[in-house]
Design a protein around this motif. Structure first.
Motif, mmCIF file in Angstrom:
data_model
loop_
_atom_site.group_PDB
_atom_site.id
_atom_site.type_symbol
_atom_site.label_atom_id
_atom_site.label_comp_id
_atom_site.label_asym_id
_atom_site.label_seq_id
_atom_site.Cartn_x
_atom_site.Cartn_y
_atom_site.Cartn_z
ATOM 1 N N PRO A 178 0.813 -1.226 0.000
ATOM 2 C CA PRO A 178 0.000 0.000 0.000
ATOM 3 C C PRO A 178 0.846 1.276 0.000
ATOM 4 O O PRO A 178 0.456 2.283 -0.585
ATOM 5 C CB PRO A 178 -0.828 -0.100 1.279
ATOM 6 N N LEU A 179 2.004 1.225 0.641
ATOM 7 C CA LEU A 179 2.895 2.387 0.630
ATOM 8 C C LEU A 179 3.388 2.662 -0.786
ATOM 9 O O LEU A 179 3.412 3.812 -1.238
ATOM 10 C CB LEU A 179 4.082 2.167 1.564
ATOM 11 N N TYR A 180 3.787 1.613 -1.497
ATOM 12 C CA TYR A 180 4.225 1.772 -2.884
ATOM 13 C C TYR A 180 3.087 2.300 -3.761
ATOM 14 O O TYR A 180 3.301 3.147 -4.619
ATOM 15 C CB TYR A 180 4.719 0.446 -3.457
ATOM 16 N N ARG A 181 1.892 1.794 -3.548
ATOM 17 C CA ARG A 181 0.750 2.265 -4.346
ATOM 18 C C ARG A 181 0.539 3.764 -4.141
ATOM 19 O O ARG A 181 0.293 4.494 -5.099
ATOM 20 C CB ARG A 181 -0.504 1.486 -3.979
ATOM 21 N N ALA A 182 0.647 4.205 -2.906
ATOM 22 C CA ALA A 182 0.486 5.633 -2.619
ATOM 23 C C ALA A 182 1.620 6.443 -3.246
ATOM 24 O O ALA A 182 1.394 7.528 -3.791
ATOM 25 C CB ALA A 182 0.441 5.861 -1.112
ATOM 26 N N LEU A 183 2.840 5.918 -3.198
ATOM 27 C CA LEU A 183 3.987 6.622 -3.782
ATOM 28 C C LEU A 183 3.867 6.721 -5.302
ATOM 29 O O LEU A 183 4.356 7.681 -5.903
ATOM 30 C CB LEU A 183 5.289 5.913 -3.406
ATOM 31 N N CYS A 184 3.223 5.752 -5.923
ATOM 32 C CA CYS A 184 3.056 5.783 -7.383
ATOM 33 C C CYS A 184 2.092 6.878 -7.829
ATOM 34 O O CYS A 184 2.046 7.219 -9.010
ATOM 35 C CB CYS A 184 2.581 4.427 -7.899
ATOM 36 N N ALA A 185 1.329 7.435 -6.899
ATOM 37 C CA ALA A 185 0.423 8.530 -7.251
ATOM 38 C C ALA A 185 1.211 9.776 -7.641
ATOM 39 O O ALA A 185 0.740 10.587 -8.425
ATOM 40 C CB ALA A 185 -0.511 8.837 -6.085
ATOM 41 N N ASP A 186 2.429 9.926 -7.104
ATOM 42 C CA ASP A 186 3.298 11.052 -7.461
ATOM 43 C C ASP A 186 4.690 10.495 -7.771
ATOM 44 O O ASP A 186 5.617 10.633 -6.971
ATOM 45 C CB ASP A 186 3.359 12.070 -6.320
ATOM 46 N N PRO A 187 4.853 9.870 -8.934
ATOM 47 C CA PRO A 187 6.122 9.204 -9.242
ATOM 48 C C PRO A 187 7.284 10.155 -9.482
ATOM 49 O O PRO A 187 8.436 9.751 -9.400
ATOM 50 C CB PRO A 187 5.801 8.409 -10.500
ATOM 51 N N VAL A 188 6.996 11.418 -9.760
ATOM 52 C CA VAL A 188 8.076 12.371 -10.010
ATOM 53 C C VAL A 188 8.921 12.554 -8.749
ATOM 54 O O VAL A 188 10.144 12.657 -8.820
ATOM 55 C CB VAL A 188 7.508 13.713 -10.512
ATOM 56 N N ALA A 189 8.272 12.555 -7.595
ATOM 57 C CA ALA A 189 8.995 12.730 -6.336
ATOM 58 C C ALA A 189 9.834 11.511 -5.988
ATOM 59 O O ALA A 189 10.925 11.636 -5.443
ATOM 60 C CB ALA A 189 8.007 13.025 -5.207
ATOM 61 N N ARG A 190 9.343 10.315 -6.307
ATOM 62 C CA ARG A 190 10.038 9.068 -5.962
ATOM 63 C C ARG A 190 9.961 8.115 -7.152
ATOM 64 O O ARG A 190 9.144 7.201 -7.179
ATOM 65 C CB ARG A 190 9.392 8.418 -4.741
ATOM 66 N N PRO A 191 10.800 8.295 -8.176
ATOM 67 C CA PRO A 191 10.713 7.487 -9.409
ATOM 68 C C PRO A 191 10.788 5.985 -9.188
ATOM 69 O O PRO A 191 10.128 5.220 -9.892
ATOM 70 C CB PRO A 191 11.908 7.961 -10.230
ATOM 71 N N ALA A 192 11.556 5.532 -8.205
ATOM 72 C CA ALA A 192 11.719 4.091 -8.005
ATOM 73 C C ALA A 192 10.498 3.428 -7.367
ATOM 74 O O ALA A 192 10.501 2.214 -7.167
ATOM 75 C CB ALA A 192 12.962 3.811 -7.176
ATOM 76 N N ALA A 193 9.465 4.195 -7.077
ATOM 77 C CA ALA A 193 8.252 3.593 -6.510
ATOM 78 C C ALA A 193 7.659 2.572 -7.474
ATOM 79 O O ALA A 193 7.160 1.525 -7.052
ATOM 80 C CB ALA A 193 7.226 4.677 -6.182
ATOM 81 N N ALA A 194 7.732 2.836 -8.772
ATOM 82 C CA ALA A 194 7.157 1.916 -9.759
ATOM 83 C C ALA A 194 7.890 0.584 -9.782
ATOM 84 O O ALA A 194 7.267 -0.480 -9.835
ATOM 85 C CB ALA A 194 7.178 2.553 -11.151
ATOM 86 N N VAL A 195 9.209 0.620 -9.715
ATOM 87 C CA VAL A 195 9.965 -0.641 -9.712
ATOM 88 C C VAL A 195 9.770 -1.353 -8.376
ATOM 89 O O VAL A 195 9.667 -2.579 -8.335
ATOM 90 C CB VAL A 195 11.453 -0.442 -10.058
ATOM 91 N N GLY A 196 9.686 -0.613 -7.295
ATOM 92 C CA GLY A 196 9.440 -1.223 -5.988
ATOM 93 C C GLY A 196 8.092 -1.922 -5.947
ATOM 94 O O GLY A 196 7.986 -3.044 -5.438
ATOM 95 N N LEU A 197 7.073 -1.278 -6.505
ATOM 96 C CA LEU A 197 5.758 -1.908 -6.560
ATOM 97 C C LEU A 197 5.807 -3.151 -7.443
ATOM 98 O O LEU A 197 5.206 -4.172 -7.130
ATOM 99 C CB LEU A 197 4.707 -0.925 -7.079
#
Length: 196
Positions: free
Chosen positions: A69-88
């Motif tokens: 769920p943390l990764y899903r929330a981070l993917c809402a703003d991927p510019v701030a944390r680009p690696a959220a997509a690979v982490g998810l």
């Protein structure tokens, strides 16, 4: 805890998250579990290193927090944390595929590269979605796209790949074309056109 100790801890944490040593970042992430500070591992979820991300997920799970769920929330703003997509992609489920795939059109190259890596981790690469990224101006995006497409190189029209071999194309695009053409057994014709 005094204000001075708090600021020292904050400065130490900042230095560690910026550290160039993957081993130091992963060790620090694991150390948070031993200290009972599981939530302090959250910034490491989007580290550039897969090992550090895995350590952060483990620490969070040890503390009873599911990182998905943390990764899903981070993917809402991927510019701030680009690696959220690979982490998810690394820990998500099939239902997360569309959420990751939707980020392929992000303007930031780092996000696009991480999205392709995330799709690979989810085993959800669609040739038609990733193939246009072979023409991307970013070398990192093209490298990720090439790696993702290698198993399906026979589904990419050879003519499209030969167009990427033209001398005025960026080197990373020419290298990608060579790798994909070699994957389908085209060797002799490449000797003259291979990039330096």
């Amino acid at each position: 805890m005094s204000a001075g100790a708090s600021s020292q801890d904050s400065a130490r944490k900042s230095r560690t998250t910026r550290s160039s040593s993957r081993a130091r970042r992963s060790t620090t992430s694991g150390g948070r579990r031993r200290a009972g500070r599981h939530t302090d591992a959250e910034p490491y979820l989007t580290d550039r290193s897969a090992v550090v991300r895995a350590c952060a997920r483990w620490v969070l799970r040890q503390g009873g927090t599911d990182p998905v769920p943390l990764y899903r929330a981070l993917c809402a703003d991927p510019v701030a944390r680009p690696a959220a997509a690979v982490g998810l992609g690394e820990c998500g489920m099939r239902e997360d595929t569309d959420r990751v795939r939707a980020l392929l059109t992000q303007p930031l190259p780092g996000v696009r590269a991480c999205v392709v890596a995330g799709l690979r981790a989810l085993e959800a690469v669609h040739v038609d979605d990733v193939r246009p990224l072979l023409d991307d101006p970013s070398a990192a995006v093209v490298r990720q796209a090439t790696t993702a497409l290698l198993p399906w190189a026979d589904r990419i029209p050879q003519e499209l790949l030969r167009q990427l071999l033209v001398e005025d194309r960026p080197r990373h695009q020419r290298v990608a074309a060579v790798r994909l053409l070699r994957a389908v057994g085209v060797h002799a014709q490449l000797c003259r056109a291979a990039p330096n």
